[in-house]
Design an enzyme around this catalytic site. Structure first.
Site, short mmCIF file in Angstrom:
data_model
loop_
_atom_site.label_atom_id
_atom_site.label_comp_id
_atom_site.label_asym_id
_atom_site.label_seq_id
_atom_site.Cartn_x
_atom_site.Cartn_y
_atom_site.Cartn_z
N ASP A 211 13.43 -10.78 -7.39
CA ASP A 211 14.19 -10.96 -8.62
C ASP A 211 13.50 -10.29 -9.81
OD1 ASP A 211 16.46 -12.52 -9.83
OD2 ASP A 211 14.86 -13.46 -10.97
N GLU A 262 1.06 -6.79 7.50
CA GLU A 262 0.22 -7.56 8.44
C GLU A 262 1.09 -8.24 9.49
OE1 GLU A 262 -2.07 -10.42 6.28
OE2 GLU A 262 -2.91 -8.86 4.99
#
Ligand code: BGC
Length: 545
Positions: A211, A262
């Site tokens: 956002d 990751e």
């Protein structure tokens, strides 16, 4: 259906935005909830989407529909629990549907623990430094530190009362006063958001919608310059750069990307970055968020020329960043596209809303025809399509909501000067009759109009030619036909657009009112019935040449 193993699944995904409070209510409190979403997973699977993006479902006082977050790592008790979230996620994954959650990093809510701590602490304390506090101007600090307006109303500053009861410092909020802006120069803020990203990624969330991604870092050095507005169409980009689109913001997204990578598959993200178009690729680059919304088509006039130019430009822009394009016609912040396209060109949408949808007159049928044609057009483009709940039913804006029912801070804070976004957030109609048209068992938090009956899932399910069936067929075909991210323009008559995708998939749109001859080919799907090789006005047809 199992989740696809393709690491690039997101590049051409059909993403469906759920505004959880208005989707489905499982416990009869009038507010949609996570169990409501779980109860509709079959519907979502049958629709044929690849991914759900959930607008905020975190604990919130709803000063801004949930974009005022009290706690980023929890579920609002009105919407359920973390266990409900896990159950919903598992049910969606089981149907092969990925899940994005909404991250709101520009501001928290004023009920967030850290903001409460800041209010209790002294000026200059580490607690205050997590937000943007300043002394006021004037003899007694009674004037705000600058003249900045907020997005929702007259000022971006609110004065607090210090713990000893005296009038105190001011804090910055680019949105409502209940949404204090974070200070992204503070390392604790940075670490805490990484913890939030990991929290949801560890739970199995596939990606994030970010956002107000352009506003996190700010140049707050004194003297603070004057600003007329926070809107790019009313204030210059150069002036706004003290608050928006600063180069430093990209350092943040580079650290986020390391976290995303990751995971296996890497988590993905899409930026809501309101900036000048040439800067959008920065957010969308593979080193940063990976994708950024383009709202260019959403704001484009219904015209073959304008659409063609916009699409061509966006395809090139996405290539520049190594990302894929994004296409959006509706979301929870704008008037639904069926209504926009049914209003005369150049209509001032704010004025139309203020007239409760009376002036100018909405041509409902024409708007819906164009909306269906536009949706089929964007679903045929290379890249991702982001759809908003209810558009698959052809819903129009509920423009005549009674004023006393309105919830949007745009209405509440701007003294009724703008009506705001509630008209596209009215709870979905699932059935033709019954309490709240099947949304829940006991009413809905915004009143639904009677015409929702004919646009309900039940009214459209299995009905050939209904908007719901058109979406289902288009999404199914799209999955079959989608190949490389390539598009070739084909010359076509005025007021039409024609392109092909690899494998002989053609999309032809007639933007005009008059029928035109269809190019030769085998029809796959059309947004209106095609007879005698003639494409009616406001229609898209897919065919194999
Ligand atoms: C969201 C809005 C919200 C604002 C502040 C936007 O971009 O989409 O719904 O009001 O951010 O969080």
């Amino acid at each position: 259906m199992a989740l696809s193993t393709d690491q690039n699944w997101w590049r051409q995904a059909a993403v469906y935005q759920i505004y959880p409070r208005s989707f489905a209510d499982s416990n009869g409190d009038g507010i949609g909830d996570l169990k409501g979403v779980t109860s509709r997973v079959d519907y979502l699977a049958e629709l044929g989407i690849d991914c759900v993006w959930l607008s905020p479902f975190y604990p919130s006082a709803l000063a801004d529909g949930g974009y005022d977050v009290d706690d980023y790592r929890n579920v609002d008790p009105k919407l359920g629990t973390l266990a409900d979230f896990d159950e919903m996620l598992a049910a969606l994954h089981e149907q092969g549907i990925r899940v994005f959650v909404d991250i709101v990093p520009n501001h928290s809510s004023n009920r967030h623990q850290w903001f409460q701590d800041a209010l209790k602490a002294a000026p200059g304390s580490p607690e205050r430094d997590r937000y943007i506090f300043r002394d006021g101007k004037g003899k007694n600090g009674e004037l705000p530190p600058s003249n900045w307006p907020s997005h929702f109303g007259p000022t971006a500053w609110t004065r607090i009362t210090e713990p000893d009861g005296t009038p105190g410092q001011w804090y910055l909020h680019l949105f409502a006063p209940e949404q204090p802006d974070w200070n992204w120069d503070n390392p604790e803020v940075r670490e805490d958001f990484i913890a939030t990203l990991r929290f949801w990624a560890d739970r199995g969330v596939d990606g994030f919608r970010v956002d107000v991604a352009h506003a996190l870092t700010k140049d707050m050095s004194e003297p603070l310059p004057k600003l007329k507005s926070l809107d790019l169409d009313k204030e210059s980009y150069e002036n706004l750069r003290i608050l928006f689109d600063r180069d430093e913001v990209h350092e943040i997204y580079k650290t986020w990307r390391k976290v995303f990578n990751e995971y296996n598959p890497p988590r993905v993200a899409v930026a809501e970055a309101n900036t000048i178009t040439k800067r959008r690729p920065l957010y969308a680059s593979p080193e940063e968020l990976g994708q950024a919304f383009s709202f260019d088509l959403l704001f484009a006039q219904w015209s073959a020329k304008k659409f063609t130019k916009t699409i061509d430009f966006n395809l090139k822009l996405a290539q520049k960043s190594g990302s894929s394009s994004t296409w959006v016609l509706s979301n929870h912040d704008v008037v639904r596209h069926a209504s926009r396209y049914g209003l005369p060109t150049g209509t001032n949408i704010d004025h139309w809303l203020l007239s409760d949808g009376q002036t100018p007159r909405l041509r409902r049928k024409r708007g819906l025809a164009r909306a269906r044609a536009a949706t089929m057009l964007i679903l045929a483009l290379p890249g991702s399509t982001y759809m908003y709940q209810g558009e698959e039913l052809g819903l129009h804006e509920v423009a005549d909501l009674p004023h006393e029912s309105l919830q949007d801070p745009i209405w509440l804070r701007d003294s009724g000067a703008r009506k705001g976004r509630d008209g596209c957030r009215v709870p979905l109609p699932w059935t033709i009759g019954g309490s709240s048209f099947g949304f829940g068992s006991n009413g809905a938090h915004l009143p639904q109009p009677m015409w929702f009956a004919q646009s309900s899932v039940q009214a459209e399910d299995g009905i050939p030619g209904s908007t719901l069936e058109m979406y289902r067929s288009a999404l199914r075909l799209r999955r079959e036909l989608q190949g490389a991210e390539e598009l070739t323009w084909v010359d076509s008559p005025r007021k039409t657009m024609h392109f092909t995708r690899p494998g002989g998939w053609n999309s032809f749109t007639n933007f005009g009112k008059r029928p035109v001859a269809m190019p030769a080919g085998e029809i796959l799907l059309a947004s209106k019935t095609i007879t005698d090789g003639v494409v009616p006005g406001n229609t898209t047809v897919w065919f194999r040449a």
